[in-house]
Design a protein around this motif. Structure first.
Motif, PDB file in Angstrom:
ATOM      1  N   UNK A  58    -140.077-110.551   1.688  1.00 54.46           N
ATOM      2  CA  UNK A  58    -140.088-110.995   3.595  1.00 54.46           C
ATOM      3  C   UNK A  58    -140.803-110.946   4.851  1.00 54.46           C
ATOM      4  N   UNK A  59    -141.782-109.586   3.895  1.00 50.30           N
ATOM      5  CA  UNK A  59    -142.825-109.093   4.913  1.00 50.30           C
ATOM      6  C   UNK A  59    -144.175-109.787   4.368  1.00 50.30           C
ATOM      7  N   UNK A  60    -144.606-110.898   3.326  1.00 52.13           N
ATOM      8  CA  UNK A  60    -145.122-111.344   2.861  1.00 52.13           C
ATOM      9  C   UNK A  60    -145.288-112.892   3.691  1.00 52.13           C
ATOM     10  N   UNK A  61    -144.158-112.676   3.553  1.00 53.22           N
ATOM     11  CA  UNK A  61    -144.114-114.318   3.855  1.00 53.22           C
ATOM     12  C   UNK A  61    -143.494-114.247   5.729  1.00 53.22           C
ATOM     13  N   UNK A  62    -143.883-113.833   5.901  1.00 50.01           N
ATOM     14  CA  UNK A  62    -143.986-113.071   7.801  1.00 50.01           C
ATOM     15  C   UNK A  62    -145.316-113.040   7.784  1.00 50.01           C
ATOM     16  N   UNK A  63    -146.473-112.895   6.700  1.00 47.61           N
ATOM     17  CA  UNK A  63    -147.820-112.807   7.144  1.00 47.61           C
ATOM     18  C   UNK A  63    -148.105-114.216   7.147  1.00 47.61           C
ATOM     19  N   UNK A  64    -147.534-114.585   5.700  1.00 48.78           N
ATOM     20  CA  UNK A  64    -148.413-116.113   6.015  1.00 48.78           C
ATOM     21  C   UNK A  64    -147.909-117.286   7.378  1.00 48.78           C
ATOM     22  N   UNK A  65    -146.383-116.695   7.388  1.00 45.82           N
ATOM     23  CA  UNK A  65    -146.084-117.823   7.913  1.00 45.82           C
ATOM     24  C   UNK A  65    -146.827-117.279   9.321  1.00 45.82           C
ATOM     25  N   UNK A  66    -147.277-115.590   9.521  1.00 43.22           N
ATOM     26  CA  UNK A  66    -148.001-115.882  10.807  1.00 43.22           C
ATOM     27  C   UNK A  66    -149.536-116.698  10.969  1.00 43.22           C
ATOM     28  N   UNK A  67    -149.964-116.520   9.989  1.00 40.74           N
ATOM     29  CA  UNK A  67    -151.665-117.088   9.209  1.00 40.74           C
ATOM     30  C   UNK A  67    -151.612-118.392   9.680  1.00 40.74           C
ATOM     31  N   UNK A  68    -150.283-119.027   9.514  1.00 36.00           N
ATOM     32  CA  UNK A  68    -149.394-120.713   9.629  1.00 36.00           C
ATOM     33  C   UNK A  68    -149.600-120.915  10.732  1.00 36.00           C
TER      34      UNK A  68
END
Length: 92
Positions: A58-68
């Motif tokens: 979930x933390x990884x996906x949140x970071x990727x989502x923020x970058x996107x």
């Protein structure tokens, strides 16, 4: 030297059979309880491990989502600054 003992010779009275039944009646539930407790502990450990993995993902996906989201904002800003002319030209 060992000699063969038949089952009829091992239990001489009803008392021996009753004792055997009583021991079986006591130990079967104990063994069942111990096995169940071991299985429940393994299940708890697997659940805890899965929760940790879900939190990490979930933390990884949140970071990727923020970058996107940031990248989309940057692209929109670039498109606005170019007046969309280059986007239309590339599409043709």
């Amino acid at each position: 030297m060992y000699s063969w003992v038949s089952p009829s010779q091992t239990c001489h009275s009803g008392w021996d059979q009753q004792l055997l039944f009583s021991l079986t009646a006591i130990w079967v539930p104990v063994v069942y309880f111990l096995q169940r407790r071991k299985i429940e502990e393994a299940l708890r450990e697997a659940h805890d491990e899965l929760e940790v993995r879900v939190d990490e993902r979930t933390r990884e996906l949140a970071l990727v989502n923020k970058a996107l989201v940031e990248e989309v904002g940057e692209r929109r800003e670039t498109e606005r600054s170019l007046g969309f002319r280059s986007v239309v030209t590339i599409a043709r």
